[in-house]
Design a protein around this motif. Structure first.
Motif, PDB file in Angstrom:
ATOM      1  N   ASN A   1       9.520  26.152  50.546  1.00  0.00           N
ATOM      2  CA  ASN A   1       9.797  26.362  51.964  1.00  0.00           C
ATOM      3  C   ASN A   1      10.849  25.391  52.481  1.00  0.00           C
ATOM      4  O   ASN A   1      11.670  25.743  53.345  1.00  0.00           O
ATOM      5  CB  ASN A   1       8.503  26.227  52.776  1.00  0.00           C
TER       6      ASN A   1
ATOM      7  N   LEU B   1      14.052  26.812  51.378  1.00  0.00           N
ATOM      8  CA  LEU B   1      14.350  28.022  52.141  1.00  0.00           C
ATOM      9  C   LEU B   1      14.809  27.664  53.546  1.00  0.00           C
ATOM     10  O   LEU B   1      15.765  28.256  54.072  1.00  0.00           O
ATOM     11  CB  LEU B   1      13.112  28.921  52.196  1.00  0.00           C
TER      12      LEU B   1
ATOM     13  N   THR C   1      18.384  28.559  55.162  1.00  0.00           N
ATOM     14  CA  THR C   1      18.427  29.318  56.414  1.00  0.00           C
ATOM     15  C   THR C   1      19.281  28.600  57.456  1.00  0.00           C
ATOM     16  O   THR C   1      20.105  29.220  58.140  1.00  0.00           O
ATOM     17  CB  THR C   1      17.002  29.529  56.956  1.00  0.00           C
TER      18      THR C   1
ATOM     19  N   ASN D   1      16.735  37.604  55.783  1.00  0.00           N
ATOM     20  CA  ASN D   1      15.629  36.730  55.365  1.00  0.00           C
ATOM     21  C   ASN D   1      15.252  36.987  53.909  1.00  0.00           C
ATOM     22  O   ASN D   1      15.008  36.052  53.142  1.00  0.00           O
ATOM     23  CB  ASN D   1      14.407  36.954  56.263  1.00  0.00           C
ATOM     24  N   SER D   2      15.201  38.263  53.532  1.00  0.00           N
ATOM     25  CA  SER D   2      14.871  38.627  52.159  1.00  0.00           C
ATOM     26  C   SER D   2      15.933  38.112  51.190  1.00  0.00           C
ATOM     27  O   SER D   2      15.617  37.591  50.109  1.00  0.00           O
ATOM     28  CB  SER D   2      14.743  40.151  52.034  1.00  0.00           C
TER      29      SER D   2
ATOM     30  N   GLN E   1      15.613  34.328  50.846  1.00  0.00           N
ATOM     31  CA  GLN E   1      14.428  34.008  50.057  1.00  0.00           C
ATOM     32  C   GLN E   1      14.685  34.248  48.575  1.00  0.00           C
ATOM     33  O   GLN E   1      14.320  33.422  47.722  1.00  0.00           O
ATOM     34  CB  GLN E   1      13.248  34.858  50.539  1.00  0.00           C
ATOM     35  N   GLU E   2      15.332  35.366  48.262  1.00  0.00           N
ATOM     36  CA  GLU E   2      15.618  35.703  46.866  1.00  0.00           C
ATOM     37  C   GLU E   2      16.604  34.703  46.260  1.00  0.00           C
ATOM     38  O   GLU E   2      16.445  34.266  45.113  1.00  0.00           O
ATOM     39  CB  GLU E   2      16.193  37.125  46.773  1.00  0.00           C
TER      40      GLU E   2
ATOM     41  N   THR F   1      17.097  31.559  47.203  1.00  0.00           N
ATOM     42  CA  THR F   1      16.400  30.280  47.036  1.00  0.00           C
ATOM     43  C   THR F   1      15.506  30.312  45.802  1.00  0.00           C
ATOM     44  O   THR F   1      15.450  29.343  45.037  1.00  0.00           O
ATOM     45  CB  THR F   1      15.564  29.962  48.289  1.00  0.00           C
ATOM     46  N   TRP F   2      14.806  31.412  45.610  1.00  0.00           N
ATOM     47  CA  TRP F   2      13.940  31.556  44.440  1.00  0.00           C
ATOM     48  C   TRP F   2      14.754  31.467  43.145  1.00  0.00           C
ATOM     49  O   TRP F   2      14.374  30.759  42.208  1.00  0.00           O
ATOM     50  CB  TRP F   2      13.196  32.883  44.513  1.00  0.00           C
TER      51      TRP F   2
ATOM     52  N   THR G   1       8.409  41.489  46.988  1.00  0.00           N
ATOM     53  CA  THR G   1       9.000  40.706  48.082  1.00  0.00           C
ATOM     54  C   THR G   1       9.935  41.529  48.962  1.00  0.00           C
ATOM     55  O   THR G   1      10.594  40.972  49.832  1.00  0.00           O
ATOM     56  CB  THR G   1       9.783  39.508  47.513  1.00  0.00           C
TER      57      THR G   1
ATOM     58  N   ARG H   1       5.355  34.832  45.568  1.00  0.00           N
ATOM     59  CA  ARG H   1       5.936  34.779  46.919  1.00  0.00           C
ATOM     60  C   ARG H   1       5.326  35.811  47.860  1.00  0.00           C
ATOM     61  O   ARG H   1       5.258  35.584  49.067  1.00  0.00           O
ATOM     62  CB  ARG H   1       7.454  34.981  46.847  1.00  0.00           C
TER      63      ARG H   1
ATOM     64  N   TYR I   1       4.984  35.489  52.121  1.00  0.00           N
ATOM     65  CA  TYR I   1       6.068  35.977  52.975  1.00  0.00           C
ATOM     66  C   TYR I   1       5.978  37.486  53.161  1.00  0.00           C
ATOM     67  O   TYR I   1       5.466  38.185  52.303  1.00  0.00           O
ATOM     68  CB  TYR I   1       7.435  35.611  52.366  1.00  0.00           C
TER      69      TYR I   1
END
Length: 701
Positions: free
Chosen positions: A60, A63, A67, A83-84, A87-88, A90-91, A506, A697, A701
């Motif tokens: 987080n 992320l 962001t 956002n997706s 998140q992807e 960052t993962w 996700t 995840r 989320y």
């Protein structure tokens, strides 16, 4: 008596069972309290890579940083899709870091102290550092780097700056380690002379040929009956294509549109008409907008072409106080008022010193500091020198605060308005979301009419009555469902069944649904064949869904892909029939023209096709056909070849060989460069395939 005797004989066993159940309940209770379970992953782990956990906090924090960086760089609003994406990304960054980290540790790859010092302060620092310290021409400036390092080491930098620099250096070091690892792998790649020669021929050897084709589309689907054997044969021949890299799910859904009705539209328009009368009488337009508008945009001066077209055509010829609307635009009824019109510059050249209120102790103290700097400049101190020292906008600060020349609308509204309403050589301050600016307009260019237009908007939204009525229909449909009648009930209700295939855990959006996260979460808790246990709301749609397939990670079964491969299986079955037709035509034929005539086809001549680009003009890529042609002898009728678009018979007229490759060095270099460019992605893909990765995840989320 019998019952009492039975109990006495078995009391020991009964007590053991009761105590065991109590202990089990106690353990389960403690596990639930502590946030973990024997039957699921730890509640605070977003994932795991080769046994090493990635905590929710770590993920987080990354992320949040991504962001914030996206917001600063793009200025865009965060949508479910963005956002997706963040998140992807960052993962994948964390995954790459873990995978490479393990490999680098195994190989003992390190960056020593002397190397770190050279990377930071040497004559040739790391490019990531050099890019932060450049002159007006964009060239690395060693003196600026030295000045910054002296500041960092002087003890004057605050804790936040020290942390930012430490984290940046850590990233640079990790980057250098990754470079070493990639270099270690890529240095082992080799292209020999035979590789170079094959590549040269593939790109330059030409073939001229004639072909006849019977397209798969020439046989209607209704004339082909597919068997289980057809599906199995195709599946077994293409098994390698059906490897799922992560679990996915398919579901069908129906949607009930709860968009605003005609009555809703009339009600919103009536409200806008009332606002128009009040707006006309208003003496404080800014306050009126802030109180009544849904989109509370600041009132700024704009030149012609910067307003939406509807307003642009009327406001520049109107008088102050003119009201336009209500009019419908971008899903809202709007009322616009001409607040002012004047003649102003088209562009300005300005410079500023930006002061951060957070580090100064508040807005008041930041304004006071700006006033102090203003007095120093008025007393003869250099604006440029003070900007280099005090401005937190380092990019412009290194240039003496210079922002260059810019037109209206290039800056945030508050700064834009202040600058374009100032005179050259005036020192002024203005506060924006970025902080307190001490600025000076150095020059102005051009002159044109500008207007200030205040806009009040009221979104066209469905009323609670409309939503309740549509929701009731959706709920009624849901109530009518059982395990077997989803299709039947949808048809009975006149609803179109939509499909969402290969949805990842996700996923945030689906075709036609911008925010479908709740539906996806349900799909990953449901069993195949289940329909949703509630009506989902996504935007102005109410959704009821049915889970149709669960596709596990790894090799997919025939049942999982049967629907997906049906068109290809259909072509395979048609190909058999068309091949039989061509074989009959080939029997006794001496030329391709005779084959085509007997098969009811035509002959098409083709020239100058190369192996590296297997596209027949006017058709799709035909890899199998072109590969077969380059392995054939001239003037010899081929056997039928089942291609991508149909079945082919061909004859090669001639091959045209290129000039002899006398020096393979250049070809080898080009191939090597292409191989190295692809290698990083291929290395990471290979590491991911080998790794044991758990992705949790979807729980968070």
């Amino acid at each position: 008596m019998g019952i009492m005797g039975f109990l006495r004989e078995r009391m020991g066993k009964i007590l053991a069972i009761v105590i065991g159940l109590a202990l089990f309940a106690f353990i389960i209770g403690e596990v639930v309290k502590s946030g973990s379970s024997f039957f699921r992953d730890s509640a605070n782990e977003v994932g795991e890579v080769n046994g090493k956990a990635i905590s929710y906090q770590e993920f987080n924090e990354r992320l949040d940083a991504s962001t914030q960086q996206f917001r600063q760089q793009s200025g865009q609003e965060l949508t479910p899709q963005i956002n997706s994406y963040l998140q992807e990304t960052t993962w994948n960054q964390l995954l790459t870091q873990q995978l490479l980290g393990k490999e680098m540790d195994k190989l003992g790859i390190v960056v020593g102290d002397a190397e770190i010092q050279s990377m930071i302060s040497g004559n040739n620092p790391d490019q990531a550092i050099a890019r932060q310290f450049v002159d007006e021409k964009g060239q690395f400036d060693k003196s600026k780097l030295n000045q910054f390092l002296q500041y960092i080491n002087s003890g004057k930098a605050d804790a936040a700056q020290m942390d930012q620099w430490a984290n940046f250096v850590k990233q640079v070091i990790e980057g250098r380690k990754s470079q070493k690892y990639m270099a270690l792998v890529t240095n082992g790649l080799y292209v020999n002379s035979l590789d170079a020669k094959d590549d040269y021929l593939a790109k330059n050897k030409l073939v001229n040929f004639k072909y006849s084709t019977l397209p798969y589309a020439s046989i209607p689907d209704s004339q082909v009956k597919l068997t289980d054997g057809d599906y199995s044969a195709y599946y077994n021949d293409h098994k390698h294509e059906f490897i799922n890299k992560q679990e996915t799910r398919n579901f069908d859904y129906v949607s009930f549109n709860a968009a605003a009705s005609k009555e809703d539209s009339a009600a919103v328009k009536a409200l806008a008409e009332k606002l128009a009368a009040d707006f006309k009488a208003s003496t404080n337009d800014s306050l009126f907008v802030q109180v009544n508008a849904e989109t509370k945009a600041p009132i700024a001066s704009v030149r012609k072409g910067q307003l939406e077209p509807t307003l642009d055509s009327v406001m520049f010829g109107a008088q102050k106080g003119f009201i336009y609307g209500p009019y419908l635009s971008n899903g809202s009824y709007k009322v616009a008022k001409l607040v002012a019109s004047e003649v102003g510059p088209d562009s300005v050249k300005a410079r500023h010193i930006l002061i951060n209120p957070a580090t100064e102790g508040g807005i008041d103290k930041a304004v006071a500091k700006a006033d102090s700097l203003k007095k120093l400049i008025a007393g003869g101190k250099s604006f440029a020198d003070l900007a280099k020292i005090y401005s937190v906008d380092k990019q412009s600060g290194e240039k003496g605060g210079d922002l260059g020349t810019f037109g209206r609308g290039a800056m945030v509204p508050a700064f834009d308005e202040a600058v374009f309403n100032s005179k050259p050589n005036e020192l002024k301050t203005v506060t924006t979301q970025f902080g307190v600016h001490l600025f000076e307009v150095q020059s102005q260019k051009g002159s044109s009419k500008v207007v200030k237009v205040a806009v009040v908007d009221k979104p066209l939204q469905p009323s609670s009555k409309t939503q309740a009525a549509v929701y009731s229909k959706a709920q009624s449909f849901l109530s009518s469902l059982n395990k077997d009648n989803f299709d039947e009930q949808a048809k009975k209700s006149g609803l179109t069944i939509k499909k969402a295939d290969d949805v990842t855990a996700t996923a945030a959006a689906l075709p036609g649904l911008d925010n479908a996260r709740d539906v996806v979460k349900w799909a990953y808790k449901a069993e195949q064949g289940d329909f949703s246990d509630q009506v989902f709301t996504t935007g102005d749609q109410f959704i009821v869904a049915r889970l149709t397939a669960v596709k596990p990670k790894g090799q997919l079964s025939l049942d999982n892909v049967k629907k997906q491969i049906e068109p290809a299986v259909m072509n395979m079955a048609k190909g058999k029939k068309l091949t039989e037709k061509y074989n009959a035509a080939l029997n006794g034929a001496g030329s391709i023209d005779q084959v085509a005539q007997k098969a009811g086809s035509t002959v098409v001549p083709v020239q100058n096709i190369v192996f590296a680009n297997p596209v027949i003009p006017g058709s799709v890529p035909e890899y199998k056909l072109i590969g077969s042609i380059f392995g054939s002898q001239p003037n010899k009728l081929s056997k039928p070849v089942e291609g991508a678009a149909g079945v082919y018979v061909y004859v090669v007229d001639s091959f045209v060989n290129p000039a002899q490759l006398t020096n393979a060095v250049r070809e080898k270099q080009q191939l090597s460069q292409a191989l190295v460019q692809r290698s990083e992605g291929l290395i990471l893909d290979a590491l991911k395939d080998k790794a044991n990765v758990k992705d949790n995840r979807a729980k968070f989320y």
